[in-house]
Design a protein around this motif. Structure first.
Motif, PDB file in Angstrom:
ATOM      1  N   GLU A 184       0.830  -1.205   0.000  1.00  0.00           N
ATOM      2  CA  GLU A 184       0.000   0.000   0.000  1.00  0.00           C
ATOM      3  C   GLU A 184       0.869   1.262   0.000  1.00  0.00           C
ATOM      4  OE1 GLU A 184      -4.295   1.067   1.625  1.00  0.00           O
ATOM      5  OE2 GLU A 184      -3.501  -0.891   1.220  1.00  0.00           O
ATOM      6  N   SER A 187       2.393   1.743  -3.488  1.00  0.00           N
ATOM      7  CA  SER A 187       1.503   2.293  -4.511  1.00  0.00           C
ATOM      8  C   SER A 187       1.254   3.768  -4.252  1.00  0.00           C
ATOM      9  CB  SER A 187       0.196   1.511  -4.589  1.00  0.00           C
ATOM     10  OG  SER A 187      -0.437   1.529  -3.359  1.00  0.00           O
ATOM     11  N   CYS A 188       1.217   4.156  -2.982  1.00  0.00           N
ATOM     12  CA  CYS A 188       1.047   5.577  -2.645  1.00  0.00           C
ATOM     13  C   CYS A 188       2.261   6.375  -3.103  1.00  0.00           C
ATOM     14  CB  CYS A 188       0.837   5.722  -1.149  1.00  0.00           C
ATOM     15  SG  CYS A 188       0.867   7.400  -0.569  1.00  0.00           S
ATOM     16  N   PHE A 190       4.324   5.570  -5.459  1.00  0.00           N
ATOM     17  CA  PHE A 190       4.330   5.586  -6.920  1.00  0.00           C
ATOM     18  C   PHE A 190       3.405   6.682  -7.438  1.00  0.00           C
ATOM     19  CE2 PHE A 190       2.750   4.119 -11.041  1.00  0.00           C
ATOM     20  CZ  PHE A 190       3.957   4.005 -11.710  1.00  0.00           C
TER      21      PHE A 190
END
Lengths: 260, 282
Positions: A184, A187-188, A190
């Motif tokens: 998580e 992805s944040c 990114f």
């Protein structure tokens, strides 16, 4: 707790008529021995926000900062006769005095700003709480630090009850596996890196609250030493060069050697 | 592929947010041949199921269904840039942490809404005997979540004000992002439209007596229009089809009750010996 809403509304209403108090104080827990990762990050975010706005303040370290706060979260800003906690309410309070970093953004940009602000706030805050309170080897460090300012039976009881409260508050995160949490966060990161691209600041040509918040969290997380659960996060952050650049940019522009 | 979802009420496609999202996404990519409404519901798990008949595999949960459909080349998001994908992540997160808690609170924790609307409806959806226990259990879970977030001494009024304020911030951002366009990203619906629609639809269509959240949403006319646009395009036919299929002719009920009464009287007569039937073999 019941009066915090009223206090906030009152601070915004009445506070807007008074100028910024020169002797404003920012209370935070003792950084070296007591503060947790998320408290350090929040405090750093508020400090950099106030510096971006050019508002004078003094940082004071108090072992009972958590109990000074009207909401239980730190850092706490005391400006004249007003006491506020959380970056959200501090931003609202400063905006009521006519100082706003996002005023020259378009409506659509403002919406995106709000979305990213909430993304950074929820993901990093929950992840930091997860690594310091939920993960067993993180909690080993945390309970010593959290209990360090209390005498004996309290130094065991208070960390235990705080851990229960944190686990209840971040319930959907507390049930996660460590791998999912790291995913998580990645992805944040990114998403943030895509949004920032090669520009200097996230929105427009000047820094905003988002830059302050990102700096606060990333600087603290990237500085985690090896062996702690947070070190896995810091290796994730180091992969994104533009995010590391924005950290050093905020540090060099606004903190000029006052941060180690 | 067949999709199994929770039943809808109040003109909704489904009462579960996840089911609604999966339903709309599968309609957008036109992947699913048949949609089943679950007849017997016992558990508190509100997630949709996708049954893939070609491989005999089943996928559970809206996000896994959507990623499965994407892996099968049924991708509504293929035209998005990396930056738009990043924006979607940020907006989804904002909805999850700002609108979802407010909606959950309004439905399950507000005493009046729960007693007058939510509990009776969910008691109707659940199969006997879980209709007595499950709505209460869902409410306790929602209350524990709210107390965990605000501390146990927080008053209901204060929690509601705080949650609604955050939800309103989120709606403002969504409304500004949508602007005058039909869909959030580009000219075609994406998975994000399905995600937003599921929450907005529940806020718009649930007839709650304390409708403060709905009142906030009604001030953003473009979001309300967006909700009805998606509803009419993807969900309305499903709701109509179900409403048409569900009506039972009136005489069925009359015949059933008459035959029940007749058989009770008949068996009473036999047991008491008023009527006597002999089976003689000759």
């Amino acid at each position: 707790m019941g009066t915090t809403l009223l206090q906030e509304a009152w601070a915004v209403e009445v506070g807007s008529r008074e100028p910024w108090a020169e002797d404003s104080k920012l209370y935070q827990p003792i950084e070296e021995t007591q503060a947790q990762c998320n408290e350090k990050a929040q405090s750093l975010a508020v400090q950099s926000y106030l510096r971006m706005c050019g508002l004078d303040h003094v940082v004071e370290q108090r072992p009972n900062a958590e109990f000074i706060s009207p909401t239980g979260s730190v850092p706490v800003l005391q400006c004249g006769s007003f006491v506020l906690a959380d970056l959200d309410s501090i931003v609202g309070f400063v905006a009521s005095k006519g100082i706003c970093l996002t005023s020259n953004l378009s409506a659509a940009e403002n919406a995106d700003h709000a979305a990213y602000f909430s993304l950074v706030q929820t993901v990093f805050d929950n992840a930091e709480l997860y690594f310091s309170w939920v993960v067993p080897n993180g909690y080993e460090v945390t309970w010593k630090r959290y209990g360090s300012v209390y005498p004996w039976p309290l130094s065991d009881i208070l960390p235990w009850s705080k851990r229960r409260a944190v686990k209840r508050a971040i319930k959907d995160w507390a049930d996660k596996q460590e791998r999912d949490v790291l995913e998580e966060i990645d992805s944040c990161l990114f998403a943030l890196s895509e949004r920032l691209a090669e520009r200097e600041w996230f929105f427009g040509s000047k820094p905003t609250e988002l830059d302050a918040l990102v700096f606060g969290h990333l600087y603290v997380l990237a500085g985690e030493s090896d062996g702690t659960p947070g070190s896995k996060v810091s290796s994730l952050i180091r992969k994104y060069d533009n995010l590391m650049n924005i950290c050093s940019r905020v540090k060099n522009t606004y903190f000029k050697g006052s941060l180690t | 592929m067949e999709l199994s979802i929770w039943r809808g009420e109040w003109g909704l496609g489904s009462v579960s947010i996840e089911c609604l999202e999966a339903l709309v996404y599968s309609k957008i990519v036109q992947a699913v041949q048949k949609i089943h409404v679950r007849k017997y519901v016992f558990s508190s798990d509100m997630s949709p199921w996708l049954w893939v008949s070609s491989s005999g595999k089943s996928v559970v949960g809206a996000s896994s269904i959507i990623s499965y459909l994407k892996s099968e080349n049924l991708d509504a998001d293929c035209n998005l840039t990396q930056k738009e994908r990043a924006d979607i992540l940020a907006y989804k997160n904002m909805i999850k942490y700002k609108i979802a808690p407010a909606l959950k609170y309004a439905m399950w924790c507000d005493e009046r809404n729960y007693c007058e609307v939510i509990r009776p409806t969910f008691a109707k959806i659940y199969t006997f005997p879980s209709n007595y226990s499950m709505p209460g259990r869902l409410q306790r879970a929602a209350l524990l979540e709210a107390w965990g977030r605000f501390g146990e001494c927080a008053t209901p009024n204060e929690m509601e004000t705080k949650l609604n304020r955050k939800a309103r911030e989120c709606m403002t951002a969504l409304s500004e992002r949508l602007g005058k366009s039909s869909y959030f990203f580009g000219s075609k619906p994406t998975s994000f439209d399905a995600y937003v629609f599921a929450y907005l639809s529940l806020i718009v269509k649930t007839p709650l007596p304390n409708a403060s959240l709905n009142g906030h949403l009604n001030t953003f006319s473009n979001l309300v229009e967006f909700e009805s646009r998606i509803h009419n395009r993807f969900v309305a036919s499903e709701v109509r089809r179900r409403a048409a299929g569900r009506t039972r002719p009136e005489w069925v009920g009359v015949v059933l009750s008459l035959s029940f009464a007749a058989s009770v009287m008949f068996s009473y007569a036999i047991v008491k010996g008023i009527l006597h039937i002999d089976f003689k073999t000759e």
